[in-house]
Design an enzyme around this catalytic site. Sequence first.
Site, PDB file in Angstrom:
ATOM      1  N   HIS A  40       3.139   6.222  -2.342  1.00  0.00           N
ATOM      2  CA  HIS A  40       3.789   7.436  -1.826  1.00  0.00           C
ATOM      3  C   HIS A  40       5.302   7.429  -2.011  1.00  0.00           C
ATOM      4  O   HIS A  40       5.987   8.261  -1.431  1.00  0.00           O
ATOM      5  CB  HIS A  40       3.459   7.618  -0.337  1.00  0.00           C
ATOM      6  N   LYS A  76      -4.750  10.006  -9.165  1.00  0.00           N
ATOM      7  CA  LYS A  76      -4.414  10.248  -7.759  1.00  0.00           C
ATOM      8  C   LYS A  76      -4.419  11.764  -7.620  1.00  0.00           C
ATOM      9  O   LYS A  76      -3.493  12.456  -8.075  1.00  0.00           O
ATOM     10  CB  LYS A  76      -3.035   9.675  -7.412  1.00  0.00           C
ATOM     11  N   HIS A 127       0.825  -1.211   0.000  1.00  0.00           N
ATOM     12  CA  HIS A 127       0.000   0.000   0.000  1.00  0.00           C
ATOM     13  C   HIS A 127       0.858   1.260   0.000  1.00  0.00           C
ATOM     14  O   HIS A 127       0.667   2.149  -0.834  1.00  0.00           O
ATOM     15  CB  HIS A 127      -0.928   0.009   1.214  1.00  0.00           C
TER      16      HIS A 127
END
Length: 301
Positions: free
Chosen positions: A197, A244, A179
């Site tokens: 990220h 995103k 994730h």
Amino acid sequence: MDQRNSYKRPLREQEYSSDVDYGVNLEPTDEELADLSKALNKLWELDLNRLVPGKDYEIDCGEGKKVYQKGDMAEGSLFSWLSEDIFSRPTFSRFCSLLDNYNPHEGYKEVVTAEERQEQEAFIEEISRTAPIKYLYKYLLTKGIAPESYQDFKRMMTSLWFDLYGRGGTSSSSSAFEHVFVGEIKQRREQEVSGFHNWIQFYLEEAKGRVDYQGYVFPRRRGDMPDSETQLLTIQFEWNGVLKSVSSTLIGVSPEFEIAIYTLCFYLGGEDNHVELGPYLVNIKCYRLGNKIGSAFPVAD
């Protein structure tokens, strides 16, 4: 590729970096033990593998936008270039070997092969020889969280980051590593990118044409407009055609640094952790799923 294939061998047959005397004190001070922000800033100082803008890579931020604005405000890629020898650094190389082990669609059961498990354990072994992870261990040990044995600590780290758990209604479909660093695509009413990220994953996916950088998101303070030297960026992009709308990422930091700061926040921080990382005021968000890391990422304060 030869290096990648060697990472799939049994752990005892692999070669790792030798333990380095970093010439710095890795024992947490009383002030650092009393103040999470000071400990996280110490980890920034200990990130000896962090890249230098203009020397190791160059980015082009393009134009800025507000989160809700549609359209591509960047003519080209975020990364203009990245020095190829970065991928010969052991922790970076082993990190990259893990990125293709996952199905990005949330809700699909992940199957971890014996070779992939070896890659995971070898990555933890490699980063455990670096200053940030050694400091993390000493910090968690002093707080009574880490076990005395460094081998047991490494097993704890492997479990924390790579054990599978359920997300999106399907068991064994996600992990903290997948994730946070790889990213997932949610299958809700409309698809959206979740997680994702990490700057290395961004660079690699952009190079493959799967990421379309669409510009940076305007910072809260007008004087903080990003440039090619900025190492904390809030950006908007599409991954595999899925948006995103806002994502924060620390550009150029090492894999061991990110693992260390998110682990420390998970065990000793809250959901919001307002800290200083070098020159940056950051809120490190940390969401829990039971006793696992649900998500962790930086937000510019």
